[in-house]
Design a protein around this motif. Structure first.
Motif, PDB file in Angstrom:
ATOM      1  N   THR A  20      56.301  43.982  30.147  1.00  0.00           N
ATOM      2  CA  THR A  20      55.718  43.371  31.343  1.00  0.00           C
ATOM      3  C   THR A  20      54.354  42.770  31.030  1.00  0.00           C
ATOM      4  OG1 THR A  20      54.860  45.555  31.993  1.00  0.00           O
ATOM      5  CG2 THR A  20      56.935  44.847  32.974  1.00  0.00           C
ATOM      6  N   GLY A  21      53.606  43.402  30.113  1.00  0.00           N
ATOM      7  CA  GLY A  21      52.315  42.852  29.714  1.00  0.00           C
ATOM      8  C   GLY A  21      52.454  41.495  29.045  1.00  0.00           C
ATOM      9  N   LEU A  22      53.480  41.326  28.235  1.00  0.00           N
ATOM     10  CA  LEU A  22      53.721  40.041  27.586  1.00  0.00           C
ATOM     11  C   LEU A  22      54.110  38.969  28.600  1.00  0.00           C
ATOM     12  CD1 LEU A  22      55.708  41.235  24.433  1.00  0.00           C
ATOM     13  CD2 LEU A  22      53.350  40.392  24.506  1.00  0.00           C
ATOM     14  N   ALA A  23      54.772  39.386  29.667  1.00  0.00           N
ATOM     15  CA  ALA A  23      55.229  38.419  30.669  1.00  0.00           C
ATOM     16  C   ALA A  23      54.149  38.076  31.698  1.00  0.00           C
ATOM     17  CB  ALA A  23      56.458  38.963  31.383  1.00  0.00           C
ATOM     18  N   LEU A  24      53.110  38.921  31.802  1.00  0.00           N
ATOM     19  CA  LEU A  24      52.110  38.721  32.853  1.00  0.00           C
ATOM     20  C   LEU A  24      51.437  37.351  32.830  1.00  0.00           C
ATOM     21  CD1 LEU A  24      50.241  42.115  33.366  1.00  0.00           C
ATOM     22  CD2 LEU A  24      51.607  40.838  35.010  1.00  0.00           C
ATOM     23  N   PRO A  25      51.002  36.838  31.663  1.00  0.00           N
ATOM     24  CA  PRO A  25      50.346  35.526  31.683  1.00  0.00           C
ATOM     25  C   PRO A  25      51.221  34.436  32.282  1.00  0.00           C
ATOM     26  CG  PRO A  25      49.959  36.624  29.593  1.00  0.00           C
ATOM     27  CD  PRO A  25      50.991  37.441  30.320  1.00  0.00           C
ATOM     28  N   VAL A  26      52.505  34.485  31.992  1.00  0.00           N
ATOM     29  CA  VAL A  26      53.419  33.492  32.559  1.00  0.00           C
ATOM     30  C   VAL A  26      53.606  33.734  34.051  1.00  0.00           C
ATOM     31  CG1 VAL A  26      55.764  32.564  32.485  1.00  0.00           C
ATOM     32  CG2 VAL A  26      54.604  33.207  30.361  1.00  0.00           C
ATOM     33  N   MET A  27      53.766  35.002  34.433  1.00  0.00           N
ATOM     34  CA  MET A  27      53.963  35.335  35.845  1.00  0.00           C
ATOM     35  C   MET A  27      52.772  34.904  36.686  1.00  0.00           C
ATOM     36  SD  MET A  27      55.614  39.143  35.291  1.00  0.00           S
ATOM     37  CE  MET A  27      55.452  39.568  37.025  1.00  0.00           C
ATOM     38  N   ARG A  28      51.564  35.021  36.128  1.00  0.00           N
ATOM     39  CA  ARG A  28      50.370  34.678  36.904  1.00  0.00           C
ATOM     40  C   ARG A  28      50.249  33.187  37.159  1.00  0.00           C
ATOM     41  NH1 ARG A  28      46.321  38.868  33.757  1.00  0.00           N
ATOM     42  NH2 ARG A  28      46.743  40.681  35.080  1.00  0.00           N
ATOM     43  N   LEU A  29      51.009  32.385  36.416  1.00  0.00           N
ATOM     44  CA  LEU A  29      51.025  30.956  36.696  1.00  0.00           C
ATOM     45  C   LEU A  29      51.715  30.663  38.019  1.00  0.00           C
ATOM     46  CD1 LEU A  29      51.951  29.540  33.164  1.00  0.00           C
ATOM     47  CD2 LEU A  29      49.695  29.557  34.260  1.00  0.00           C
ATOM     48  N   PHE A  30      52.607  31.569  38.428  1.00  0.00           N
ATOM     49  CA  PHE A  30      53.385  31.352  39.640  1.00  0.00           C
ATOM     50  C   PHE A  30      53.034  32.327  40.750  1.00  0.00           C
ATOM     51  CE2 PHE A  30      55.878  30.161  35.898  1.00  0.00           C
ATOM     52  CZ  PHE A  30      56.174  28.836  36.189  1.00  0.00           C
ATOM     53  N   TYR A  31      52.539  33.508  40.375  1.00  0.00           N
ATOM     54  CA  TYR A  31      52.237  34.507  41.395  1.00  0.00           C
ATOM     55  C   TYR A  31      51.142  35.442  40.904  1.00  0.00           C
ATOM     56  CZ  TYR A  31      52.556  38.553  44.447  1.00  0.00           C
ATOM     57  OH  TYR A  31      52.244  39.565  45.303  1.00  0.00           O
ATOM     58  N   ARG A  32      50.222  35.756  41.802  1.00  0.00           N
ATOM     59  CA  ARG A  32      49.208  36.774  41.531  1.00  0.00           C
ATOM     60  C   ARG A  32      49.047  37.608  42.788  1.00  0.00           C
ATOM     61  NH1 ARG A  32      44.107  34.546  38.898  1.00  0.00           N
ATOM     62  NH2 ARG A  32      45.206  35.125  37.007  1.00  0.00           N
ATOM     63  N   SER A  33      48.811  38.885  42.599  1.00  0.00           N
ATOM     64  CA  SER A  33      48.619  39.766  43.745  1.00  0.00           C
ATOM     65  C   SER A  33      47.625  39.135  44.721  1.00  0.00           C
ATOM     66  CB  SER A  33      48.064  41.116  43.278  1.00  0.00           C
ATOM     67  OG  SER A  33      47.456  41.803  44.353  1.00  0.00           O
ATOM     68  N   PRO A  34      48.015  38.986  45.991  1.00  0.00           N
ATOM     69  CA  PRO A  34      47.079  38.391  46.959  1.00  0.00           C
ATOM     70  C   PRO A  34      45.816  39.222  47.127  1.00  0.00           C
ATOM     71  CG  PRO A  34      48.988  39.335  48.068  1.00  0.00           C
ATOM     72  CD  PRO A  34      49.306  39.336  46.605  1.00  0.00           C
ATOM     73  N   HIS A  35      45.914  40.533  46.938  1.00  0.00           N
ATOM     74  CA  HIS A  35      44.730  41.379  47.070  1.00  0.00           C
ATOM     75  C   HIS A  35      43.755  41.117  45.915  1.00  0.00           C
ATOM     76  CE1 HIS A  35      46.928  43.364  50.196  1.00  0.00           C
ATOM     77  NE2 HIS A  35      47.867  43.773  49.360  1.00  0.00           N
ATOM     78  N   ILE A  36      44.279  41.001  44.701  1.00  0.00           N
ATOM     79  CA  ILE A  36      43.420  40.722  43.545  1.00  0.00           C
ATOM     80  C   ILE A  36      42.858  39.311  43.646  1.00  0.00           C
ATOM     81  CG2 ILE A  36      43.389  40.428  41.042  1.00  0.00           C
ATOM     82  CD1 ILE A  36      45.411  42.690  40.842  1.00  0.00           C
ATOM     83  N   GLN A  37      43.676  38.355  44.076  1.00  0.00           N
ATOM     84  CA  GLN A  37      43.196  36.985  44.206  1.00  0.00           C
ATOM     85  C   GLN A  37      42.070  36.897  45.229  1.00  0.00           C
ATOM     86  OE1 GLN A  37      44.163  34.130  42.341  1.00  0.00           O
ATOM     87  NE2 GLN A  37      42.208  33.583  43.291  1.00  0.00           N
ATOM     88  N   ALA A  38      42.228  37.603  46.356  1.00  0.00           N
ATOM     89  CA  ALA A  38      41.178  37.599  47.370  1.00  0.00           C
ATOM     90  C   ALA A  38      39.892  38.210  46.828  1.00  0.00           C
ATOM     91  CB  ALA A  38      41.647  38.347  48.617  1.00  0.00           C
ATOM     92  N   ALA A  39      40.024  39.275  46.028  1.00  0.00           N
ATOM     93  CA  ALA A  39      38.842  39.897  45.428  1.00  0.00           C
ATOM     94  C   ALA A  39      38.150  38.931  44.468  1.00  0.00           C
ATOM     95  CB  ALA A  39      39.246  41.177  44.696  1.00  0.00           C
ATOM     96  N   MET A  40      38.930  38.189  43.700  1.00  0.00           N
ATOM     97  CA  MET A  40      38.345  37.209  42.779  1.00  0.00           C
ATOM     98  C   MET A  40      37.693  36.067  43.541  1.00  0.00           C
ATOM     99  SD  MET A  40      41.385  37.198  39.916  1.00  0.00           S
ATOM    100  CE  MET A  40      40.661  35.867  38.950  1.00  0.00           C
ATOM    101  N   ASP A  41      38.259  35.689  44.660  1.00  0.00           N
ATOM    102  CA  ASP A  41      37.644  34.644  45.491  1.00  0.00           C
ATOM    103  C   ASP A  41      36.290  35.098  46.022  1.00  0.00           C
ATOM    104  OD1 ASP A  41      39.846  33.028  45.090  1.00  0.00           O
ATOM    105  OD2 ASP A  41      40.803  33.554  46.997  1.00  0.00           O
ATOM    106  N   ARG A  42      36.174  36.384  46.355  1.00  0.00           N
ATOM    107  CA  ARG A  42      34.915  36.915  46.879  1.00  0.00           C
ATOM    108  C   ARG A  42      33.877  37.115  45.790  1.00  0.00           C
ATOM    109  NH1 ARG A  42      38.038  40.981  48.868  1.00  0.00           N
ATOM    110  NH2 ARG A  42      36.841  42.531  47.690  1.00  0.00           N
ATOM    111  N   LEU A  43      34.353  37.648  44.631  1.00  0.00           N
ATOM    112  CA  LEU A  43      33.432  38.175  43.632  1.00  0.00           C
ATOM    113  C   LEU A  43      33.371  37.362  42.345  1.00  0.00           C
ATOM    114  CD1 LEU A  43      34.510  41.905  44.067  1.00  0.00           C
ATOM    115  CD2 LEU A  43      32.522  40.781  45.092  1.00  0.00           C
ATOM    116  N   GLY A  44      34.299  36.432  42.173  1.00  0.00           N
ATOM    117  CA  GLY A  44      34.301  35.617  40.961  1.00  0.00           C
ATOM    118  C   GLY A  44      35.416  36.006  40.013  1.00  0.00           C
ATOM    119  N   PRO A  45      35.788  35.125  39.095  1.00  0.00           N
ATOM    120  CA  PRO A  45      36.924  35.366  38.195  1.00  0.00           C
ATOM    121  C   PRO A  45      36.706  36.504  37.208  1.00  0.00           C
ATOM    122  CG  PRO A  45      35.722  33.390  37.532  1.00  0.00           C
ATOM    123  CD  PRO A  45      35.157  33.806  38.851  1.00  0.00           C
ATOM    124  N   ASP A  46      35.462  36.894  36.972  1.00  0.00           N
ATOM    125  CA  ASP A  46      35.198  37.940  35.982  1.00  0.00           C
ATOM    126  C   ASP A  46      35.638  39.328  36.429  1.00  0.00           C
ATOM    127  OD1 ASP A  46      34.122  36.055  34.323  1.00  0.00           O
ATOM    128  OD2 ASP A  46      32.039  36.487  34.837  1.00  0.00           O
TER     129      ASP A  46
END
Length: 289
Positions: A252-278
């Motif tokens: 699953t770790g190997l597949a994650l970079p590809v999966m994130r091109l199409f889907y990312r957890s909305p909770h994590i994405q919202a956190a990155m929107d608030r706090l930055g990509p780091d």
């Protein structure tokens, strides 16, 4: 619950500098969640509350998805979002009752002992599965994680000081609670349900090939005393369970970079929107204890 952008800079109740922030993004959390359901069902009063107050047979994924959403919101949401999620859980639990068929006694679902059992079985399962699968955590970092999770326990109505905050305290708790655990008709229902949840006929093959493996790994990762209470030996020996968890996490770790091109957890994405990509969770960012 839909993730929202929230207030810029709001780190929520854990924040990126926590073990929780990094650990809860691991894909093996799914297996940990299934293990938690197996373990929680061994408390007769707790499992009776689930069976008598939910239609899990007709809604096979509902409880797992609601738990995953609660964990996502409380981990990566704003403090206000986490507190609203906790208040909603407390409000629902306050209204629910279960009945002991042997005595006819009615009891509250939000009984402190039951809430503590559900919490402890859950966080122990997350740590056990994800760590066994290869997530790098020292013993001290496990203690820090369990201490952090007292904040999650508080959201559902527990006093933080009444919840084990270290591995040693958690082991002591499980020793103390063991006499109250055991197999039951309701636990057998959960065991069978988790192995073969009802799905549409077109998904039968996927259930047997994919879900069944997840369920077997989750069940196999339980302690031997839990297997004894269920009365079912795991299909896999401990060394094969560990190998299977590590292989699943690697794939699953190997597949994650590809999966994130199409889907990312909305909770994590919202956190990155608030706090930055780091603040993107990563095992490499687990803080020192």
């Amino acid at each position: 619950m839909n993730a929202t952008v929230g207030v810029a800079g709001d780190e929520g109740i854990f924040g990126p500098a926590s073990v929780t922030w990094q650990l809860h993004a691991d894909p093996l959390m799914l297996v940990g969640g299934v293990r938690a359901l197996y373990l929680q069902a061994l408390h007769p009063r707790a499992v009776r509350g689930v069976v008598q107050n939910s239609d899990f047979r007709k809604d096979p994924w509902g409880r797992l998805l609601r738990t995953a959403d609660f964990v996502g919101v409380t981990t990566y949401g704003t403090r206000a979002e986490a507190e609203r999620a906790g208040a909603r859980v407390r409000r629902i639990h306050k209204l629910l009752r279960a009945v002991d068929p042997a005595t006819g006694q009615s009891y509250r679902i939000d009984d402190e002992a039951l809430l503590r059992w559900v919490h402890c079985a859950e966080v122990v399962s997350y740590v056990e599965v994800v760590r066994r699968a290869g997530f790098p955590l020292t013993d001290a970092q496990v203690d820090r994680y369990l201490t952090e999770q007292r904040a999650a326990a508080e959201l559902v109505g527990l006093a933080p000081e009444e919840v084990p905050g270290s591995a040693a305290a958690m082991r002591e708790y499980f020793e103390d609670v063991r006499p109250a655990l055991g197999g039951s008709h309701e636990a057998d229902e959960v065991w069978e349900f988790l192995r073969r949840p009802p799905v549409h006929p077109v998904l039968w093959l996927g259930r047997e090939l994919l879900w069944r493996q997840i369920a077997e790994l989750a069940y196999g990762s339980l302690p031997s005393w839990a297997h004894d209470m269920y009365g079912h030996r795991p299909l896999l020996p401990p060394i094969a369970v560990t190998a299977g968890l590590r292989a699943l996490r690697t794939s699953t770790g190997l597949a994650l970079p590809v999966m994130r091109l199409f889907y990312r957890s909305p909770h994590i994405q919202a956190a990155m929107d608030r706090l930055g990509p780091d603040v993107l969770p990563s095992p490499s960012r687990v803080p020192a204890a």
